[in-house]
Design a protein around this motif. Structure first.
Motif, PDB file in Angstrom:
ATOM      1  N   GLU A 192      -2.174  -2.650  -2.634  1.00  0.00           N
ATOM      2  CA  GLU A 192      -2.049  -1.406  -1.678  1.00  0.00           C
ATOM      3  C   GLU A 192      -1.062  -1.292  -0.696  1.00  0.00           C
ATOM      4  O   GLU A 192      -0.580  -0.335  -0.420  1.00  0.00           O
ATOM      5  N   ALA A 193      -0.713  -2.469  -0.247  1.00  0.00           N
ATOM      6  CA  ALA A 193       0.529  -2.564   0.763  1.00  0.00           C
ATOM      7  C   ALA A 193       1.784  -2.303   0.024  1.00  0.00           C
ATOM      8  O   ALA A 193       2.740  -1.563   0.325  1.00  0.00           O
ATOM      9  N   GLN A 198       4.082  -0.572   2.875  1.00  0.00           N
ATOM     10  CA  GLN A 198       3.910  -1.378   4.189  1.00  0.00           C
ATOM     11  C   GLN A 198       4.552  -2.479   4.453  1.00  0.00           C
ATOM     12  O   GLN A 198       5.010  -3.067   3.317  1.00  0.00           O
ATOM     13  N   ASP A 199       4.873  -2.655   5.552  1.00  0.00           N
ATOM     14  CA  ASP A 199       6.039  -3.905   5.960  1.00  0.00           C
ATOM     15  C   ASP A 199       5.290  -5.098   6.011  1.00  0.00           C
ATOM     16  O   ASP A 199       6.079  -5.957   5.958  1.00  0.00           O
ATOM     17  N   PHE A 268       4.916  -7.807  -3.530  1.00  0.00           N
ATOM     18  CA  PHE A 268       4.855  -7.489  -2.150  1.00  0.00           C
ATOM     19  C   PHE A 268       6.263  -8.433  -1.386  1.00  0.00           C
ATOM     20  O   PHE A 268       6.032  -9.658  -1.605  1.00  0.00           O
ATOM     21  N   SER A 269       7.183  -7.868  -0.553  1.00  0.00           N
ATOM     22  CA  SER A 269       8.120  -8.565   0.020  1.00  0.00           C
ATOM     23  C   SER A 269       8.194  -8.342   1.385  1.00  0.00           C
ATOM     24  O   SER A 269       9.286  -8.876   1.947  1.00  0.00           O
ATOM     25  N   GLY A 270       6.947  -8.056   2.162  1.00  0.00           N
ATOM     26  CA  GLY A 270       7.169  -7.778   3.465  1.00  0.00           C
ATOM     27  C   GLY A 270       6.754  -9.110   4.004  1.00  0.00           C
ATOM     28  O   GLY A 270       6.690 -10.287   3.501  1.00  0.00           O
ATOM     29  N   LYS A 271       6.189  -8.995   5.235  1.00  0.00           N
ATOM     30  CA  LYS A 271       5.778 -10.046   6.399  1.00  0.00           C
ATOM     31  C   LYS A 271       4.458 -10.291   6.087  1.00  0.00           C
ATOM     32  O   LYS A 271       3.637  -9.483   6.266  1.00  0.00           O
TER      33      LYS A 271
END
Length: 323
Positions: A192-193, A198-199, A268-271
């Motif tokens: 979902e992120a 999303q970050d 996902f590549s965020g934090k």
């Protein structure tokens, strides 16, 4: 009678564990697999269970039905977790005995072991220390299931076996973001992120605890292997006074490592943010699977392969997955 024609009742066939056992039995060639939905047979109702066994000539039972959940669910609903699991196992095991069904496999959980058990955890660590408080009611119910099997074996000569799987994941898992276990919760959260651009993704706890994860079809293969062993071979590894066998991969990883792998699989590549205010649970939980391996079975599905399979199933069944 052909062994593959035996009437086998799989209790909990719609759940992740039960459905995997059904898949495994069918793959081997068993043709008489009996299942009932919760609406068709309420395992909390002893009279209903009694009538079911009276009306169906069952020869083997895989008892995979249970109320399960993650840390939040166990903390929030302790009464339901201990009551429902005690009732299910007591009804099925006792009524199986009354119906003269001699073979049964009870599925427990690795949470039966003490919170600070020596690692990797051997079967004889049972009842040697305090349980993890966050899932103690569930663990006590599962310990009672083991002791039920042991007691009917000792008093009546039954062949009721128990297996204690490690943390499982795979098709038909519960993908609720809060009430599920860590793997499905993270798979959905990262998915979902990515969808919502999303970050960051927040993960419960410090990320430090070490956990062992097993793909559910791997576990089902081990369950059928244990069930099909000759009694003499089974007893060789469960005596004295033990009726349960650990099922796992023999390998673990940190929650942080797991999260990074799931981030990679979902794209996902965020934090990654770890919420230290949330409980970690048991510091480490790795099962000693030397007895299972001595019985002639070894895990064959590695973590990355299993996670990819589980995520693919989630993508294909997004609308009907338990969320």
């Amino acid at each position: 009678m052909n062994a593959l024609d035996q009437a086998i009742f799989v209790a909990g066939h719609r759940g992740m564990v039960g459905s995997a056992i059904v898949r495994r039995l069918k793959a081997i060639g068993y043709t008489n697999i009996i299942t009932r939905s919760r609406k068709e047979l309420n395992l909390l109702d002893q009279q209903a269970v009694h009538q079911f066994f009276e009306q169906n000539k069952i020869q083997q039972i895989y008892l995979a039905a249970a109320k399960v959940g993650g840390i939040l669910a166990n903390n929030t609903y302790p009464a339901e977790f201990i009551h429902e699991n005690l009732m299910i196992e007591a009804n099925v095991i006792h009524e199986a005995h009354k119906a003269d069904i001699n073979k049964l496999l009870f599925l427990g959980s690795s949470c039966i072991y003490p919170r600070l058990a020596e690692q990797p955890i051997r079967e004889d660590s049972l009842l040697t220390g305090q349980l993890e408080p966050t899932n103690e009611p569930y663990a006590i119910a599962k310990i009672a299931g083991i002791k039920l099997c042991e007691s009917y074996n000792r008093q009546f000569g039954r062949d009721y076996r128990s297996v204690m799987p490690t943390n499982l994941y795979g098709p038909h898992d519960n993908f609720h973001t809060e009430n599920s276990h860590v793997v499905p919760a993270l798979l959905r959260r990262f998915h979902e992120a990515v969808e919502n651009k999303q970050d960051e993704v927040v993960i419960w706890g410090t990320g430090a605890p070490l956990r062992e994860f097993m793909y559910v079809d791997d576990m089902a293969s081990a369950c059928v292997h244990v069930m099909e062993l000759e009694m003499s071979s089974y007893q060789r590894y469960t005596q004295p006074m033990l009726s349960h066998i650990n099922i796992g991969t023999g390998k673990d990883c940190s929650i942080k490592e797991l999260a990074k792998l799931i981030a990679k699989i979902t794209g996902f590549s965020g934090k990654l943010v770890f919420d230290n205010s949330k409980p970690d649970g048991t510091p480490r939980k790795l099962l000693d699977v030397s007895r299972l391996e001595a019985m002639g079975w070894q895990s064959g599905i590695d973590l990355e392969t299993g996670l990819n399979n589980a995520y693919q199933w989630f993508l294909e069944n997004h609308q009907k997955a338990r969320t």
